[in-house]
Scaffold this motif. Structure first.
Motif, PDB file in Angstrom:
ATOM      1  N   ILE A  58     -49.341  31.908  21.751  1.00  0.00           N
ATOM      2  CA  ILE A  58     -50.581  31.332  21.236  1.00  0.00           C
ATOM      3  C   ILE A  58     -50.742  31.725  19.775  1.00  0.00           C
ATOM      4  CG2 ILE A  58     -53.062  31.108  21.605  1.00  0.00           C
ATOM      5  CD1 ILE A  58     -52.610  32.418  24.328  1.00  0.00           C
ATOM      6  N   VAL A  59     -51.172  30.785  18.939  1.00  0.00           N
ATOM      7  CA  VAL A  59     -51.444  31.067  17.537  1.00  0.00           C
ATOM      8  C   VAL A  59     -52.894  31.520  17.433  1.00  0.00           C
ATOM      9  CG1 VAL A  59     -51.578  30.106  15.213  1.00  0.00           C
ATOM     10  CG2 VAL A  59     -49.771  29.372  16.772  1.00  0.00           C
ATOM     11  N   LEU A  60     -53.104  32.775  17.032  1.00  0.00           N
ATOM     12  CA  LEU A  60     -54.438  33.359  16.928  1.00  0.00           C
ATOM     13  C   LEU A  60     -54.653  33.962  15.545  1.00  0.00           C
ATOM     14  CD1 LEU A  60     -54.531  35.289  20.328  1.00  0.00           C
ATOM     15  CD2 LEU A  60     -55.644  33.118  19.828  1.00  0.00           C
ATOM     16  N   THR A  61     -55.927  34.124  15.175  1.00  0.00           N
ATOM     17  CA  THR A  61     -56.246  34.798  13.915  1.00  0.00           C
ATOM     18  C   THR A  61     -56.381  36.295  14.190  1.00  0.00           C
ATOM     19  OG1 THR A  61     -58.622  34.588  14.220  1.00  0.00           O
ATOM     20  CG2 THR A  61     -57.511  32.784  13.084  1.00  0.00           C
ATOM     21  N   GLY A  62     -56.595  37.083  13.145  1.00  0.00           N
ATOM     22  CA  GLY A  62     -56.663  38.538  13.276  1.00  0.00           C
ATOM     23  C   GLY A  62     -57.791  39.021  14.162  1.00  0.00           C
ATOM     24  N   THR A  63     -58.997  38.457  14.009  1.00  0.00           N
ATOM     25  CA  THR A  63     -60.111  38.907  14.835  1.00  0.00           C
ATOM     26  C   THR A  63     -59.999  38.384  16.261  1.00  0.00           C
ATOM     27  OG1 THR A  63     -61.481  37.066  14.076  1.00  0.00           O
ATOM     28  CG2 THR A  63     -61.686  39.153  12.892  1.00  0.00           C
ATOM     29  N   GLU A  64     -59.359  37.237  16.436  1.00  0.00           N
ATOM     30  CA  GLU A  64     -59.187  36.694  17.792  1.00  0.00           C
ATOM     31  C   GLU A  64     -58.289  37.588  18.633  1.00  0.00           C
ATOM     32  OE1 GLU A  64     -59.648  31.899  17.726  1.00  0.00           O
ATOM     33  OE2 GLU A  64     -57.804  32.715  16.892  1.00  0.00           O
TER      34      GLU A  64
ATOM     35  N   VAL B  14     -58.994  39.398  22.200  1.00  0.00           N
ATOM     36  CA  VAL B  14     -58.102  39.207  23.349  1.00  0.00           C
ATOM     37  C   VAL B  14     -57.688  40.555  23.909  1.00  0.00           C
ATOM     38  CG1 VAL B  14     -55.797  38.417  24.030  1.00  0.00           C
ATOM     39  CG2 VAL B  14     -57.259  36.935  22.679  1.00  0.00           C
ATOM     40  N   ARG B  15     -57.324  41.494  23.040  1.00  0.00           N
ATOM     41  CA  ARG B  15     -56.927  42.824  23.511  1.00  0.00           C
ATOM     42  C   ARG B  15     -58.086  43.544  24.192  1.00  0.00           C
ATOM     43  NH1 ARG B  15     -53.267  43.502  18.599  1.00  0.00           N
ATOM     44  NH2 ARG B  15     -51.259  42.969  19.501  1.00  0.00           N
ATOM     45  N   ALA B  16     -59.322  43.220  23.799  1.00  0.00           N
ATOM     46  CA  ALA B  16     -60.496  43.796  24.443  1.00  0.00           C
ATOM     47  C   ALA B  16     -60.824  43.088  25.754  1.00  0.00           C
ATOM     48  CB  ALA B  16     -61.684  43.731  23.501  1.00  0.00           C
ATOM     49  N   GLY B  17     -60.132  41.981  26.042  1.00  0.00           N
ATOM     50  CA  GLY B  17     -60.317  41.264  27.302  1.00  0.00           C
ATOM     51  C   GLY B  17     -61.470  40.285  27.300  1.00  0.00           C
TER      52      GLY B  17
ATOM     53  N   ILE C 259     -62.686  32.442  23.385  1.00  0.00           N
ATOM     54  CA  ILE C 259     -62.410  33.810  22.935  1.00  0.00           C
ATOM     55  C   ILE C 259     -63.652  34.264  22.185  1.00  0.00           C
ATOM     56  CG2 ILE C 259     -60.984  35.297  21.504  1.00  0.00           C
ATOM     57  CD1 ILE C 259     -58.651  33.436  22.020  1.00  0.00           C
ATOM     58  N   SER C 260     -64.376  35.222  22.761  1.00  0.00           N
ATOM     59  CA  SER C 260     -65.629  35.695  22.167  1.00  0.00           C
ATOM     60  C   SER C 260     -65.377  36.288  20.790  1.00  0.00           C
ATOM     61  CB  SER C 260     -66.261  36.756  23.053  1.00  0.00           C
ATOM     62  OG  SER C 260     -66.592  36.206  24.299  1.00  0.00           O
ATOM     63  N   PRO C 261     -66.344  36.115  19.869  1.00  0.00           N
ATOM     64  CA  PRO C 261     -66.172  36.690  18.525  1.00  0.00           C
ATOM     65  C   PRO C 261     -66.082  38.212  18.584  1.00  0.00           C
ATOM     66  CG  PRO C 261     -67.964  35.100  18.548  1.00  0.00           C
ATOM     67  CD  PRO C 261     -67.545  35.309  19.966  1.00  0.00           C
ATOM     68  N   TYR C 262     -65.266  38.776  17.719  1.00  0.00           N
ATOM     69  CA  TYR C 262     -65.086  40.221  17.616  1.00  0.00           C
ATOM     70  C   TYR C 262     -66.322  40.814  16.956  1.00  0.00           C
ATOM     71  CZ  TYR C 262     -62.655  44.602  16.570  1.00  0.00           C
ATOM     72  OH  TYR C 262     -62.279  45.910  16.494  1.00  0.00           O
TER      73      TYR C 262
ATOM     74  N   GLY D 274     -66.031  41.784  13.355  1.00  0.00           N
ATOM     75  CA  GLY D 274     -65.288  40.784  12.584  1.00  0.00           C
ATOM     76  C   GLY D 274     -66.078  40.126  11.477  1.00  0.00           C
ATOM     77  N   ASN D 275     -67.388  40.194  11.485  1.00  0.00           N
ATOM     78  CA  ASN D 275     -68.330  39.545  10.559  1.00  0.00           C
ATOM     79  C   ASN D 275     -67.858  38.171  10.071  1.00  0.00           C
ATOM     80  OD1 ASN D 275     -66.642  40.288   8.331  1.00  0.00           O
ATOM     81  ND2 ASN D 275     -67.711  42.232   8.116  1.00  0.00           N
ATOM     82  N   ARG D 276     -67.539  37.978   8.810  1.00  0.00           N
ATOM     83  CA  ARG D 276     -67.233  36.653   8.272  1.00  0.00           C
ATOM     84  C   ARG D 276     -65.849  36.132   8.686  1.00  0.00           C
ATOM     85  NH1 ARG D 276     -66.160  38.571   2.107  1.00  0.00           N
ATOM     86  NH2 ARG D 276     -64.067  39.297   2.513  1.00  0.00           N
ATOM     87  N   PHE D 277     -64.996  36.998   9.229  1.00  0.00           N
ATOM     88  CA  PHE D 277     -63.644  36.574   9.590  1.00  0.00           C
ATOM     89  C   PHE D 277     -63.578  35.936  10.973  1.00  0.00           C
ATOM     90  CE2 PHE D 277     -63.052  40.094   6.558  1.00  0.00           C
ATOM     91  CZ  PHE D 277     -62.403  39.376   5.557  1.00  0.00           C
ATOM     92  N   ASN D 278     -64.687  35.990  11.725  1.00  0.00           N
ATOM     93  CA  ASN D 278     -64.714  35.362  13.044  1.00  0.00           C
ATOM     94  C   ASN D 278     -64.647  33.844  12.900  1.00  0.00           C
ATOM     95  OD1 ASN D 278     -64.824  37.657  14.640  1.00  0.00           O
ATOM     96  ND2 ASN D 278     -67.045  37.808  14.472  1.00  0.00           N
TER      97      ASN D 278
END
Length: 154
Positions: free
Chosen positions: A29-35, A39-42, A65-68, A71-75
């Motif tokens: 899966i192609v994900l961004t840094g905060t995603e 995901v690792r947090a489940g 995928i819930s926002p981190y 993550g603030n503006r990077f979500n």
């Protein structure tokens, strides 16, 4: 690099109840840094998600995928479409499957593999009718009763 064990992140329990599973594929899966941190947090839900092939690329829709929290503006948007990574031959084969009436692509589960990468099990599935679901439930119930009877006997 340290090898970890496979960590299950999300599971689609209703998929095996609502569909006949024909074939299973593993896709990245192609994900961004905060995603990936979420995901690792489940904090993932794949219950109402499905996959489509558009312009020779596999895309999954409806995966949440819930926002981190930090993550603030990077979500990014939690329900945005995400690209799945498969080989060209597999995508061509899946195009053939999806053109057949009644077959669809649904995610079964999502996990972090030993190398720390997010992966998804994708199934080629055929929808079940209500009588198929009732038949499966009756078979499960009969097997459960047989097991209970065998335990009481011993």
């Amino acid at each position: 690099m340290v090898k970890r064990e496979k960590k299950m992140v999300a599971n689609n329990k209703k998929a095996r109840h609502d569909y006949f599973i024909e074939e299973i594929y593993e896709a990245g899966i192609v994900l961004t840094g905060t995603e990936i941190k979420s995901v690792r947090a489940g904090k993932v839900s794949i219950k109402e998600s499905y996959a489509k092939i558009e312009n020779g690329e596999m895309i999954v829709y409806g995966m949440n995928i819930s926002p981190y929290e930090q993550g603030n503006r990077f979500n990014v948007d939690p329900l945005r479409p995400r690209k799945l990574l498969l080989h060209k031959q597999e995508i061509r084969k899946l195009i053939g499957y999806t053109t057949i009436k009644g077959l669809t692509l649904i995610p079964l589960n999502m996990y972090i593999n030993e190398d720390g990468r997010a992966k998804m099990q994708l199934a080629v599935a055929r929808g079940k009718k209500n009588y198929d679901k009732r038949d499966d439930m009756a078979k499960k119930d009969a097997a459960r009763k047989i097991d209970q009877a065998m335990k009481q006997r011993w």
